[in-house]
Design a protein around this motif. Structure first.
Motif, PDB file in Angstrom:
ATOM      1  N   UNK A 131       0.796  -1.227   0.000  1.00 21.10           N
ATOM      2  CA  UNK A 131       0.000   0.000   0.000  1.00 21.10           C
ATOM      3  C   UNK A 131       0.820   1.265   0.000  1.00 21.10           C
ATOM      4  N   UNK A 132       2.034   1.187  -0.500  1.00 21.78           N
ATOM      5  CA  UNK A 132       2.903   2.358  -0.465  1.00 21.78           C
ATOM      6  C   UNK A 132       3.076   2.959  -1.862  1.00 21.78           C
ATOM      7  N   UNK A 133       3.879   2.321  -2.697  1.00 26.38           N
ATOM      8  CA  UNK A 133       4.228   2.921  -3.980  1.00 26.38           C
ATOM      9  C   UNK A 133       3.347   2.537  -5.145  1.00 26.38           C
ATOM     10  N   UNK A 134       3.281   1.255  -5.428  1.00 24.57           N
ATOM     11  CA  UNK A 134       2.583   0.839  -6.647  1.00 24.57           C
ATOM     12  C   UNK A 134       1.088   1.123  -6.584  1.00 24.57           C
ATOM     13  N   UNK A 193      -7.291   4.552  -1.652  1.00 24.61           N
ATOM     14  CA  UNK A 193      -6.042   3.811  -1.765  1.00 24.61           C
ATOM     15  C   UNK A 193      -5.694   3.165  -0.436  1.00 24.61           C
ATOM     16  N   UNK A 194      -5.112   1.955  -0.489  1.00 22.76           N
ATOM     17  CA  UNK A 194      -4.730   1.304   0.751  1.00 22.76           C
ATOM     18  C   UNK A 194      -3.887   0.069   0.529  1.00 22.76           C
ATOM     19  N   UNK A 195      -3.628  -0.618   1.607  1.00 25.93           N
ATOM     20  CA  UNK A 195      -2.858  -1.855   1.578  1.00 25.93           C
ATOM     21  C   UNK A 195      -3.816  -3.035   1.712  1.00 25.93           C
ATOM     22  N   UNK A 196      -3.263  -4.219   1.756  1.00 27.02           N
ATOM     23  CA  UNK A 196      -4.089  -5.415   1.954  1.00 27.02           C
ATOM     24  C   UNK A 196      -4.853  -5.353   3.273  1.00 27.02           C
ATOM     25  N   UNK A 197      -4.274  -4.735   4.274  1.00 28.22           N
ATOM     26  CA  UNK A 197      -4.945  -4.616   5.565  1.00 28.22           C
ATOM     27  C   UNK A 197      -6.240  -3.816   5.462  1.00 28.22           C
ATOM     28  N   UNK A 198      -6.315  -2.904   4.519  1.00 32.13           N
ATOM     29  CA  UNK A 198      -7.521  -2.097   4.330  1.00 32.13           C
ATOM     30  C   UNK A 198      -8.701  -2.944   3.853  1.00 32.13           C
ATOM     31  N   UNK A 254       0.626   4.828  -7.441  1.00 32.62           N
ATOM     32  CA  UNK A 254       0.799   5.081  -8.874  1.00 32.62           C
ATOM     33  C   UNK A 254      -0.398   4.564  -9.659  1.00 32.62           C
ATOM     34  N   UNK A 255      -0.866   3.377  -9.299  1.00 29.57           N
ATOM     35  CA  UNK A 255      -2.029   2.808  -9.972  1.00 29.57           C
ATOM     36  C   UNK A 255      -3.259   3.676  -9.755  1.00 29.57           C
ATOM     37  N   UNK A 256      -3.451   4.182  -8.547  1.00 29.66           N
ATOM     38  CA  UNK A 256      -4.615   5.033  -8.267  1.00 29.66           C
ATOM     39  C   UNK A 256      -4.613   6.280  -9.140  1.00 29.66           C
TER      40      UNK A 256
END
Length: 99
Positions: free
Chosen positions: A15-18, A41-46, A21-23
């Motif tokens: 949930x940091x870089x890619x 935008x978020x990480x898998x934890x979201x 950029x994708x968002x």
């Protein structure tokens, strides 16, 4: 006319870089095509707290999420900078979910 807006989580493993950029690219495609999608935008934890309709992520992760039979569906993107691919995938998803 009141058009339903779909909620989408753009995420990657960390949930940091890619995912960020994708968002950016996903939001550009949404704006250019006036798709009824709102992104976050978020990480898998979201995903644990996500109650939206769509997860936009990398292809390998999308396959895992779709196999897990969640309430949302996942769209996998191979190249996070390829707006043509993103448009094709979002267009197909919208056709399947607005019919």
């Amino acid at each position: 006319m009141n058009i339903k807006k779909f909620r989408a989580l753009v995420c990657c493993h960390a949930g940091i870089g890619s995912s960020r950029m994708l968002k950016v690219k996903v939001d550009q495609v949404i704006d250019e095509n006036e798709y009824p999608i709102v992104t976050e935008c978020g990480s898998l934890e979201a995903l644990d707290e996500f109650d939206g309709n769509l997860v936009i992520t990398m292809t390998d992760l999308a396959l895992k999420l779709n196999n897990a039979k969640q309430a949302y569906s996942a769209v996998g993107i191979t190249s996070i900078l390829d707006k043509i691919e993103i448009k094709e995938k979002l267009s197909t998803w919208l056709e399947e979910h607005t019919a």
